[in-house]
Write a protein that holds these residues in place. Sequence first.
Motif, PDB file in Angstrom:
ATOM      1  N   ALA A  78       0.843  -1.181   0.000  1.00 54.82           N
ATOM      2  CA  ALA A  78       0.000   0.000   0.000  1.00 54.82           C
ATOM      3  C   ALA A  78       0.886   1.242   0.000  1.00 54.82           C
ATOM      4  N   VAL A  79       0.514   2.226  -0.798  1.00 53.96           N
ATOM      5  CA  VAL A  79       1.213   3.508  -0.844  1.00 53.96           C
ATOM      6  C   VAL A  79       0.166   4.580  -1.049  1.00 53.96           C
ATOM      7  N   GLY A  80       0.250   5.669  -0.290  1.00 55.36           N
ATOM      8  CA  GLY A  80      -0.746   6.685  -0.543  1.00 55.36           C
ATOM      9  C   GLY A  80      -0.710   7.858   0.386  1.00 55.36           C
ATOM     10  N   LEU A  81      -1.835   8.551   0.407  1.00 56.37           N
ATOM     11  CA  LEU A  81      -1.995   9.824   1.095  1.00 56.37           C
ATOM     12  C   LEU A  81      -3.090   9.714   2.154  1.00 56.37           C
ATOM     13  N   THR A  82      -2.800  10.253   3.338  1.00 58.89           N
ATOM     14  CA  THR A  82      -3.782  10.275   4.411  1.00 58.89           C
ATOM     15  C   THR A  82      -3.681  11.602   5.154  1.00 58.89           C
ATOM     16  N   VAL A  83      -4.738  11.936   5.860  1.00 56.56           N
ATOM     17  CA  VAL A  83      -4.706  13.050   6.793  1.00 56.56           C
ATOM     18  C   VAL A  83      -4.676  12.418   8.180  1.00 56.56           C
ATOM     19  N   ASP A  84      -3.517  12.470   8.818  1.00 55.45           N
ATOM     20  CA  ASP A  84      -3.311  11.808  10.102  1.00 55.45           C
ATOM     21  C   ASP A  84      -3.681  12.764  11.228  1.00 55.45           C
ATOM     22  N   GLU A  85      -4.694  12.411  11.981  1.00 52.22           N
ATOM     23  CA  GLU A  85      -5.157  13.259  13.081  1.00 52.22           C
ATOM     24  C   GLU A  85      -4.466  12.923  14.405  1.00 52.22           C
ATOM     25  N   ASP A  93      -2.143  18.129   7.925  1.00 60.47           N
ATOM     26  CA  ASP A  93      -1.315  17.932   6.736  1.00 60.47           C
ATOM     27  C   ASP A  93      -1.681  16.639   6.031  1.00 60.47           C
ATOM     28  N   VAL A  94      -1.417  16.607   4.737  1.00 60.96           N
ATOM     29  CA  VAL A  94      -1.561  15.370   3.979  1.00 60.96           C
ATOM     30  C   VAL A  94      -0.219  14.646   4.039  1.00 60.96           C
ATOM     31  N   GLN A  95      -0.284  13.409   4.477  1.00 63.83           N
ATOM     32  CA  GLN A  95       0.922  12.617   4.700  1.00 63.83           C
ATOM     33  C   GLN A  95       1.023  11.504   3.667  1.00 63.83           C
ATOM     34  N   ILE A  96       2.229  11.310   3.143  1.00 64.14           N
ATOM     35  CA  ILE A  96       2.487  10.185   2.244  1.00 64.14           C
ATOM     36  C   ILE A  96       3.129   9.067   3.062  1.00 64.14           C
ATOM     37  N   SER A  97       2.729   7.833   2.763  1.00 60.17           N
ATOM     38  CA  SER A  97       3.296   6.688   3.470  1.00 60.17           C
ATOM     39  C   SER A  97       3.279   5.476   2.553  1.00 60.17           C
ATOM     40  N   TRP A  98       4.008   4.456   2.950  1.00 57.35           N
ATOM     41  CA  TRP A  98       4.106   3.236   2.151  1.00 57.35           C
ATOM     42  C   TRP A  98       4.324   2.053   3.078  1.00 57.35           C
ATOM     43  N   ARG A  99       3.906   0.896   2.587  1.00 54.74           N
ATOM     44  CA  ARG A  99       4.045  -0.373   3.299  1.00 54.74           C
ATOM     45  C   ARG A  99       4.080  -1.467   2.242  1.00 54.74           C
ATOM     46  N   LEU A 100       5.199  -2.150   2.133  1.00 54.14           N
ATOM     47  CA  LEU A 100       5.326  -3.235   1.158  1.00 54.14           C
ATOM     48  C   LEU A 100       5.663  -4.531   1.873  1.00 54.14           C
ATOM     49  N   GLY A 101       5.224  -5.635   1.269  1.00 56.98           N
ATOM     50  CA  GLY A 101       5.603  -6.947   1.779  1.00 56.98           C
ATOM     51  C   GLY A 101       7.111  -7.102   1.759  1.00 56.98           C
ATOM     52  N   ARG A 102       7.644  -7.799   2.737  1.00 55.99           N
ATOM     53  CA  ARG A 102       9.098  -7.928   2.892  1.00 55.99           C
ATOM     54  C   ARG A 102       9.789  -8.481   1.652  1.00 55.99           C
ATOM     55  N   SER A 103       9.147  -9.395   0.945  1.00 51.83           N
ATOM     56  CA  SER A 103       9.791  -9.975  -0.245  1.00 51.83           C
ATOM     57  C   SER A 103       9.943  -8.957  -1.381  1.00 51.83           C
ATOM     58  N   PHE A 104       9.348  -7.775  -1.225  1.00 50.23           N
ATOM     59  CA  PHE A 104       9.433  -6.740  -2.262  1.00 50.23           C
ATOM     60  C   PHE A 104      10.337  -5.578  -1.866  1.00 50.23           C
ATOM     61  N   TRP A 105      11.001  -5.702  -0.724  1.00 48.29           N
ATOM     62  CA  TRP A 105      11.918  -4.649  -0.275  1.00 48.29           C
ATOM     63  C   TRP A 105      13.186  -4.674  -1.122  1.00 48.29           C
ATOM     64  N   GLY A 106      13.840  -3.532  -1.219  1.00 47.32           N
ATOM     65  CA  GLY A 106      15.151  -3.437  -1.851  1.00 47.32           C
ATOM     66  C   GLY A 106      15.134  -3.498  -3.368  1.00 47.32           C
ATOM     67  N   GLN A 107      13.955  -3.358  -3.970  1.00 52.06           N
ATOM     68  CA  GLN A 107      13.855  -3.440  -5.428  1.00 52.06           C
ATOM     69  C   GLN A 107      13.401  -2.122  -6.061  1.00 52.06           C
ATOM     70  N   GLY A 108      13.292  -1.079  -5.252  1.00 47.71           N
ATOM     71  CA  GLY A 108      12.905   0.227  -5.750  1.00 47.71           C
ATOM     72  C   GLY A 108      11.407   0.431  -5.919  1.00 47.71           C
ATOM     73  N   TYR A 109      10.599  -0.529  -5.489  1.00 51.28           N
ATOM     74  CA  TYR A 109       9.148  -0.402  -5.649  1.00 51.28           C
ATOM     75  C   TYR A 109       8.573   0.719  -4.785  1.00 51.28           C
ATOM     76  N   ALA A 110       9.048   0.842  -3.539  1.00 49.14           N
ATOM     77  CA  ALA A 110       8.526   1.888  -2.657  1.00 49.14           C
ATOM     78  C   ALA A 110       8.814   3.264  -3.239  1.00 49.14           C
ATOM     79  N   SER A 111      10.024   3.478  -3.724  1.00 45.81           N
ATOM     80  CA  SER A 111      10.376   4.772  -4.321  1.00 45.81           C
ATOM     81  C   SER A 111       9.556   5.040  -5.572  1.00 45.81           C
ATOM     82  N   GLU A 112       9.384   4.032  -6.400  1.00 45.60           N
ATOM     83  CA  GLU A 112       8.625   4.185  -7.643  1.00 45.60           C
ATOM     84  C   GLU A 112       7.165   4.542  -7.354  1.00 45.60           C
ATOM     85  N   ALA A 113       6.562   3.830  -6.423  1.00 45.34           N
ATOM     86  CA  ALA A 113       5.164   4.088  -6.079  1.00 45.34           C
ATOM     87  C   ALA A 113       5.011   5.420  -5.349  1.00 45.34           C
TER      88      ALA A 113
END
Length: 177
Positions: A78-85, A93-113
Amino acid sequence: MTEIRTPRLLLRRWTDDDLVPLSEINADPDVMRWIGDGSVLDLDRTAEAIEHWEEEWDDEGFGVFAVELLASGELIGAVGLTVDEDLPETRHDVQISWRLGRSFWGQGYASEAAQATLEFALQDRGLDRVVAVNRAGNEESENVIRKLGMEEYANTSDPESGARLTLHSIDLTEYEA
C-alpha cells in the motif's frame, strides 16, 4: 476510478480480493515494526484499515492505493496519502506513506510508487504540501524520503509509543524545482 501506472506497478483503489494478501503483509512483524506501535494487524483490523482508506478516497479525493505488480497482478502493498489526526504536528497535513511486503523490499518499488503518488498529490490533486513521518532508525524509509526530495523540518515523539519521529515535507515549488 483512479489508477496510476508506473513502469512496473499499478496503483489503484482497493477490491475485496486485496484483503487476504494485505492481511498477510500486515501480519509480518518485520513489516509492521516501523508502523504505529509496531503491532501486527489481523484480518479484521486490515479490513478496517482498507475501509478507512476507501472512505478517505470518497471524502478527500485521495487516499491509500493498493499497489500491484503489473507483470503478475500480485498485490505487494500500500502507498498513498492520508490526513493523520493522531500526531499534533501534522494534524491537518496530507501525509504520504508506504508499506510493502518484505519480499518486495530493496527493489525500488517503494520509491517508484511513492514518486508517482507524490506527483499525483501535487500536480493532479493540487495539494500545496505533502509531509512524511519517519521513525528514528528506519533507514530504508529515510532513503525513500530523500529520493522524493523531501526536507526535514522537525523532530517529535509519537504520543502513544514515545518513539522518536522525524518530520519531512515538500511543497509544489520545491517539487517543480
